[in-house]
Design an enzyme around this catalytic site. Structure first.
Site, PDB file in Angstrom:
ATOM      1  N   ASN A 250      -1.783  -3.316   2.792  1.00 47.95           N
ATOM      2  CA  ASN A 250      -0.433  -3.060   2.282  1.00 47.95           C
ATOM      3  C   ASN A 250       0.576  -2.975   3.425  1.00 47.95           C
ATOM      4  OD1 ASN A 250      -1.123  -0.704   3.512  1.00 47.95           O
ATOM      5  ND2 ASN A 250      -0.894   0.609   1.726  1.00 47.95           N
TER       6      ASN A 250
ATOM      7  N   ASP B 129      -5.255   8.734  13.407  1.00 47.85           N
ATOM      8  CA  ASP B 129      -5.231   9.390  12.100  1.00 47.85           C
ATOM      9  C   ASP B 129      -6.572  10.026  11.757  1.00 47.85           C
ATOM     10  OD1 ASP B 129      -6.537   6.949  11.739  1.00 47.85           O
ATOM     11  OD2 ASP B 129      -4.966   6.074  10.492  1.00 47.85           O
TER      12      ASP B 129
ATOM     13  N   HIS C 139       0.258  -0.988   6.121  1.00 48.07           N
ATOM     14  CA  HIS C 139       0.374   0.322   6.785  1.00 48.07           C
ATOM     15  C   HIS C 139      -0.089   0.257   8.235  1.00 48.07           C
ATOM     16  CE1 HIS C 139      -3.887   2.019   5.529  1.00 48.07           C
ATOM     17  NE2 HIS C 139      -3.965   1.321   6.629  1.00 48.07           N
TER      18      HIS C 139
HETATM   19  C1  GLP Z   1      -7.390   2.332   7.652  1.00 45.45           C
HETATM   20  C2  GLP Z   1      -6.852   3.132   8.868  1.00 45.45           C
HETATM   21  C3  GLP Z   1      -5.925   2.285   9.698  1.00 45.45           C
HETATM   22  C4  GLP Z   1      -6.554   0.925   9.850  1.00 45.45           C
HETATM   23  C5  GLP Z   1      -6.476   0.184   8.553  1.00 45.45           C
HETATM   24  C6  GLP Z   1      -7.183  -1.158   8.522  1.00 45.45           C
HETATM   25  O1  GLP Z   1      -7.169   2.980   6.467  1.00 45.45           O
HETATM   26  N1  GLP Z   1      -6.211   4.363   8.566  1.00 45.45           N
HETATM   27  O2  GLP Z   1      -5.656   2.928  10.938  1.00 45.45           O
HETATM   28  O3  GLP Z   1      -5.863   0.188  10.826  1.00 45.45           O
HETATM   29  O4  GLP Z   1      -6.840   1.030   7.465  1.00 45.45           O
HETATM   30  O5  GLP Z   1      -8.562  -1.000   8.427  1.00 45.45           O
HETATM   31  P1  GLP Z   1      -9.608  -2.195   8.702  1.00 45.45           P
HETATM   32  O6  GLP Z   1      -9.556  -2.453  10.166  1.00 45.45           O
HETATM   33  O7  GLP Z   1     -10.941  -1.639   8.281  1.00 45.45           O
HETATM   34  O8  GLP Z   1      -9.148  -3.342   7.902  1.00 45.45           O
END
Ligand code: GLP
Length: 265
Positions: free
Chosen positions: A154, A83, A156
């Site tokens: 959440n 992304d 995602h």
């Molecule tokens: C971000 C990214 C995701 C990532 C997630 C968790 O917004 N777009 O691809 O897996 O949130 O992030 P973190 O590893 O910093 O908790």
């Protein structure tokens, strides 16, 4: 490869729980190295789907170590990132292109023209075309050997945010321009210097191309992720919790957790 303290079989996935996050990250990196070597051996190339966020940073540090030790070459590897914020300049320190260059690409022998990221600086009129082309490039490369994922608080995956779509429609989501969920914006506030400054849209690899990867590794650590982990693994398959959509591809998903994130299992 570091050993987990517990291994569970849940919702068609293997769930490995580690005593410490660094051990889990090392296990993820070693598995990426293993899949990469095996694809290189059998097909002469490996196609990796990579992720950003704080979770994969130690994973990439370990891959760099393996590369420096002469144990892993990326000369015949192709990568596709999951992304990117939109719109954003590739030179912006918050762009995922900057992130990948800093934490991985700048320190390995991956040819720059094989490190693909969705381009956050493309004119909006071309965003859909770029997204469709990205899916076609992955398919033309023979599909992803591996997709690395983090999990949002959440639930995602990538920037595939919770929605009210019927499951069949959520599963068919391709790569596209999308809006960030309020929880995602809150979590990104620290990077942008305030929630109101977070770029509200993003380009994301779709659910369909993520699930099409031959191996999926998903890592989530800490108490803040416990609820999303439990809902992904023990709740119904629903677009409200994108991580739960991984239940539809049994046999190819491995979860890497610590005791805190596994608490609700
Ligand atoms: C971000 C990214 C995701 C990532 C997630 C968790 O917004 N777009 O691809 O897996 O949130 O992030 P973190 O590893 O910093 O908790």
């Amino acid at each position: 490869m570091p050993a987990p303290v517990r291994v569970l079989s849940l919702a068609g996935a293997t769930v490995q729980v580690f005593a410490e996050v660094p051990l889990a990250c090392r296990a993820v990196a070693d598995r990426i190295a293993q899949v990469t070597r095996s694809a290189l051996d059998t097909r002469g190339r490996a196609i990796l789907g990579l992720a950003t966020g704080s979770t994969p940073i130690p994973v990439y540090a370990r891959l760099i170590e393996l590369h420096r030790a002469g144990e892993l070459s990326f000369a015949n590897v192709t990568t596709y990132n999951l992304d990117e914020y939109y719109p954003i300049s590739p030179l912006d320190s918050n762009s995922y292109r900057s992130f990948m260059y800093k934490h991985l690409f700048g320190q390995i022998d991956l040819p720059p023209n094989r490190a693909h990221l969705l381009d956050g600086s493309i004119p909006e009129a071309f965003a859909a075309e770029q997204a469709a082309a990205y899916d076609r490039w992955i398919a033309a490369d023979g599909g992803l050997d591996l997709q690395l994922l983090g999990l949002g608080r959440n639930g995602h995956i990538g920037f595939n945010e919770p929605s009210d779509l019927p499951v069949a429609e959520a599963l068919a989501l391709g790569t596209r321009l999308t809006h960030l969920d309020p929880i995602t914006r809150a979590d990104a506030a620290k990077d942008f210097g305030g929630e109101d400054k977070v770029i509200p849209r993003a380009l994301t690899l779709g659910v369909a191309p993520i699930l099409a990867a031959r191996t999926i590794l998903i890592a989530a650590f800490g108490p803040n992720k416990a609820d999303a982990v439990a809902r992904s693994l023990t709740g119904p398959t629903t677009a409200r919790v994108p991580g739960s959509l991984l239940q539809t591809v049994p046999g190819k998903v491995t979860w890497y957790l610590d005791e805190a994130s596994a608490k609700g299992l």
